[in-house]
Design a protein around this motif. Structure first.
Motif, mmCIF file in Angstrom:
data_model
loop_
_atom_site.group_PDB
_atom_site.id
_atom_site.type_symbol
_atom_site.label_atom_id
_atom_site.label_comp_id
_atom_site.label_asym_id
_atom_site.label_seq_id
_atom_site.Cartn_x
_atom_site.Cartn_y
_atom_site.Cartn_z
ATOM 1 N N SER A 104 0.811 -1.219 0.000
ATOM 2 C CA SER A 104 0.000 0.000 0.000
ATOM 3 C C SER A 104 0.843 1.267 0.000
ATOM 4 O O SER A 104 0.338 2.344 -0.295
ATOM 5 N N ASP A 105 2.152 1.142 0.293
ATOM 6 C CA ASP A 105 3.036 2.293 0.254
ATOM 7 C C ASP A 105 3.106 2.842 -1.172
ATOM 8 O O ASP A 105 3.193 2.085 -2.139
ATOM 9 N N LYS A 106 3.038 4.170 -1.323
ATOM 10 C CA LYS A 106 2.937 4.786 -2.644
ATOM 11 C C LYS A 106 4.268 4.869 -3.401
ATOM 12 O O LYS A 106 4.285 5.198 -4.578
ATOM 13 N N ARG A 107 5.369 4.588 -2.716
ATOM 14 C CA ARG A 107 6.658 4.656 -3.405
ATOM 15 C C ARG A 107 6.791 3.534 -4.442
ATOM 16 O O ARG A 107 6.261 2.445 -4.268
ATOM 17 N N GLN A 108 7.518 3.814 -5.512
ATOM 18 C CA GLN A 108 7.680 2.854 -6.606
ATOM 19 C C GLN A 108 8.617 1.730 -6.196
ATOM 20 O O GLN A 108 9.623 1.947 -5.524
#
Length: 377
Positions: free
Chosen positions: A357-361
């Motif tokens: 769920s973390d938005k980092r790529q």
């Protein structure tokens, strides 16, 4: 402090999942926080601005949280609300617009009620808009039980007067630049209320059902000493502190899935125990209260300089190269780039394992990087 329902809309995500928690919470004092007070101030200011827009004569509220930020972020919410009202008015001659409206959903949940920040009824459509002033986690309106309860309360008010077909629920979080909208038919909403909400609420009001730990424990007043929550996290002891190399992939995945929640739970228990030790003198086996560590500091730097200099000491300053940000300000961006572009680098950050769920790529590592990360392993 305002009136609160036992099965409140704001806590519905918890009592719908963990039905006995509502009654268990009654054993603990319901305290407020500075964040809740700030949220109240934001709601009051937003209501004032919208009532002004609607042509009402109202007095601007005053609070300890008054600031440029409060004014700015409430403007974002108010601007959105005005855009929505304008859009609806363009398609409906005389919509009903209500602010801070009490919404009673007790026909499904015994004693249940809440407050709708903005309620608009226009022909066959019902809009419910909720302002959330917090800046912790973005909250989605999709299948959001709090918003569904508000909508049920609004339907109870207007469904006999209007043939409402569609319900739109919107959560506006201006400090997170987040606006989430979810649409559902009135028939589906009522089906959910009859098939899922009503039976779960009956269990909750009677303190029945199974305790179910999860993310919804975060704001539960019983979270510090809840047996079910403790049992879930202490179950990791079954791994008997085996080295990671001896765990199966499935076991490692299970540990990772619980790691963040275990840390939060442990911090909750520690804070609870410390608070009792400080406030009530509670003694915990194997622990004691001590003065925390602190760093020395000058109480008056100017006096220190004068005193030491008068004593004949002059080498009391350390000179060091100013930081990159200050250097860029000193030289200007153009000169900074010309002079130092070859002498400044931004190294890659250390790889960190996070939830999907973390938005980092996501990144991928090749085998040549193995040696670089042996310390991590």
């Amino acid at each position: 402090m305002g009136e609160h329902a036992l099965l409140s809309a704001s806590s519905s995500h918890r009592w719908l999942h963990c039905t006995p928690s509502a009654r268990l919470e009654e054993e603990f004092e319901n305290t407020s926080s500075v964040f809740a007070a700030e949220g109240t101030a934001a709601h009051e200011l937003s209501e004032y601005k919208l009532r002004q827009y609607l042509g009402e004569t109202v007095k601007r509220p005053v609070s300890e949280f008054d600031s440029d930020d409060l004014d700015y972020y409430t403007d974002i919410y108010v601007d959105y609300a005005i855009e929505l009202i304008t859009e609806i008015r363009s398609n409906c001659k005389d919509p009903i617009i209500l602010l801070e409206q009490r919404l009673d959903y007790s026909c499904y949940v015994d004693g249940g009620f809440g407050t709708g920040d903005l309620v608009i009824v226009a022909d066959s459509t019902l809009d419910i808009v909720d302002l959330k002033y917090g800046k912790g986690v973005a909250v989605s309106a999709e299948e959001n039980p709090q918003m569904k309860l508000y909508a049920l309360g609004a339907l109870a008010l207007f469904d006999s007067l209007y043939d409402i077909k569609t319900v739109r629920m919107t959560i506006c979080q201006p400090r997170l630049e987040s606006i989430s909208t979810y649409e559902i038919t009135a028939d589906k909403l009522i089906a959910w209320a009859e098939g899922e909400l009503r039976p779960r609420a009956k269990l909750a009001i009677n303190g029945e059902g199974e305790f179910l730990p999860g993310g919804h424990c975060r704001f539960c007043r019983a979270r510090h000493t809840c047996r079910a929550r403790a049992d879930e996290y202490l179950s990791l002891a079954k791994y008997d502190f085996k080295l990671p190399a001896l765990l199966s992939e499935e076991e490692i995945s299970e540990v990772l899935n619980l790691a963040d929640r275990i840390a939060t739970w442990a911090a909750d228990v520690y804070a609870f125990a410390t608070d009792l030790a400080i406030r009530e003198g509670k003694e915990w086996h194997g622990y004691k209260l001590v003065e925390g560590r602190s760093n020395r500091r000058y109480t008056n730097e100017r006096a220190v300089v004068e005193t030491v200099t008068a004593a004949g000491y002059t080498d009391i300053y350390k000179q060091s190269l100013i930081g990159i940000t200050d250097m860029e300000k000193l030289l200007g961006k153009k000169m900074f780039k010309e002079l130092l572009s070859g002498l400044v680098e931004k190294p890659a950050g250390k790889p960190t394992l996070v939830q999907f769920s973390d938005k980092r790529q996501a990144i991928s590592l090749n085998n040549t990087a193995e040696a670089d990360f042996k310390e991590v392993i």
